[in-house]
Design an enzyme around this catalytic site. Structure first.
Site, PDB file in Angstrom:
ATOM      1  N   ASP A 256      -9.465 -23.334  -8.036  1.00  0.00           N
ATOM      2  CA  ASP A 256     -10.782 -23.591  -7.445  1.00  0.00           C
ATOM      3  C   ASP A 256     -11.414 -24.801  -8.154  1.00  0.00           C
ATOM      4  OD1 ASP A 256     -13.142 -22.267  -5.736  1.00  0.00           O
ATOM      5  OD2 ASP A 256     -13.968 -22.479  -7.746  1.00  0.00           O
TER       6      ASP A 256
ATOM      7  N   HIS B 276      -8.560 -16.203  -1.472  1.00  0.00           N
ATOM      8  CA  HIS B 276      -8.931 -17.288  -2.387  1.00  0.00           C
ATOM      9  C   HIS B 276      -8.594 -16.995  -3.846  1.00  0.00           C
ATOM     10  CE1 HIS B 276     -11.146 -20.692  -3.928  1.00  0.00           C
ATOM     11  NE2 HIS B 276     -11.860 -19.892  -4.714  1.00  0.00           N
TER      12      HIS B 276
END
Length: 310
Positions: free
Chosen positions: A108, A290
């Site tokens: 991320d 994610h």
């Protein structure tokens, strides 16, 4: 307190004008460093499943809470979180340990820092493994202006910049609920709700999908963000336009051998032209959302170790 038998105790290390809380394993493998860089809103604890596996595979594993997180310094000035400072912290961490270079792993926002580190300090990066966030080629307009034109003012990157302090306050008031609602898997596909996604998550009574974190794991994150609040970590986003200017004259091509790991159900789209900017890239996709290394720890470890062992 982090009560995981696997998770190492931290050391506070002074680097680049701040103190970083750094977790280490595999110190007996000095000389073979791998640095793991968390994203937002995360913590070094996000790598708890990777640390023992990498140490067992012969690596000196170095996992900082980056500035703004955990017990690391949280400077007040917004500009203290620009990409020059964030990459500078990692360079100074290598200097502290006496390393010329290292393998860097990012998830991320941590992936964004690693991509930029390879541009700003290419000689310090041996190999790259990035999760979730592919390389973002520099846009013609500054990032926030670009995103605002496409997604409007409610996009959370834009909102963080245009309405500073609003989201921070809501997340601070609803820390546990926000993190519990965010760290989910198998979330059913639904059209986006009106409003700002992160504020919606912080206020939502009902969490969708399945939790990724146990109650004990969630408590680690909650206590870290209750200690600092969210502003220091959100300040990373408030430097995106500044970073756009800082990277203006830098070679956009990433030359290091790279592994890109995607989650098939991640909201972040895959890059359509990754190899144009990262010519030495291998790509792995895992069937998850994610939070790749926490959702699929064994598969993530296998992908990383297989690639490093090539």
């Amino acid at each position: 307190m982090i009560n995981s038998t696997e998770f190492p105790q931290p050391t506070m290390i002074a680097v680049n004008g701040v103190e970083l809380e750094v977790f280490e394993a595999g110190q007996e493998h000095r000389g073979n460093p791998i640095v793991l860089c968390h994203g937002w809103p995360e913590h070094a604890f996000a790598w708890r499943h990777q640390i023992p596996a990498l140490a067992a595979a012969g690596y000196h594993v170095i996992v900082p809470n980056q500035r703004g997180y955990g017990h690391s310094s949280c400077p007040d000035e917004v500009t203290a979180y620009d990409i020059a400072h964030l990459t500078g912290d990692l360079v100074a961490l290598l200097d502290h340990f006496g390393y010329d270079d290292a393998i860097f792993v990012g998830h991320d926002w941590g992936a964004n820092v690693v991509w930029s580190l390879a541009q700003l300090h290419p000689q310090r990066v041996r190999k790259i493994i990035n999760l979730a966030l592919p390389y973002q080629a520099r846009t013609e307009k500054p990032w926030i202006e670009f995103l605002e034109e496409i997604f409007g003012g409610d996009h959370y990157f834009v909102h963080f910049n245009r309405q500073p302090g609003i989201a921070d306050a809501v997340l601070d008031q609803n820390t546990k609920r926000f993190l519990n609602n965010l760290y989910r898997k198998n979330v059913p596909l639904a059209p986006p709700e009106p409003g700002m996604m992160m504020i919606n998550l912080a206020k939502a009574e009902l969490a969708f999908g399945d939790p990724i974190l146990s109650d004990e794991e969630l408590a680690v994150l909650v206590s870290a963000f209750e200690k600092n609040g969210f502003t220091s970590s959100i300040n990373w986003y408030r430097n995106m336009d500044r970073n756009w200017h800082l990277l203006a004259e830098v070679d956009p091509i990433i030359k290091q051998p790279t592994l890109m790991i995607y989650g098939e159900q991640d909201m972040i789209p895959k890059s359509e032209n990754l190899a144009d900017f990262v010519p030495n890239v291998d790509i792995v996709s895992l069937d998850c959302g994610h939070w790749i290394q926490q959702e699929k720890p064994e598969e993530t470890n296998q992908a990383i170790l297989n690639w490093l062992g090539k």
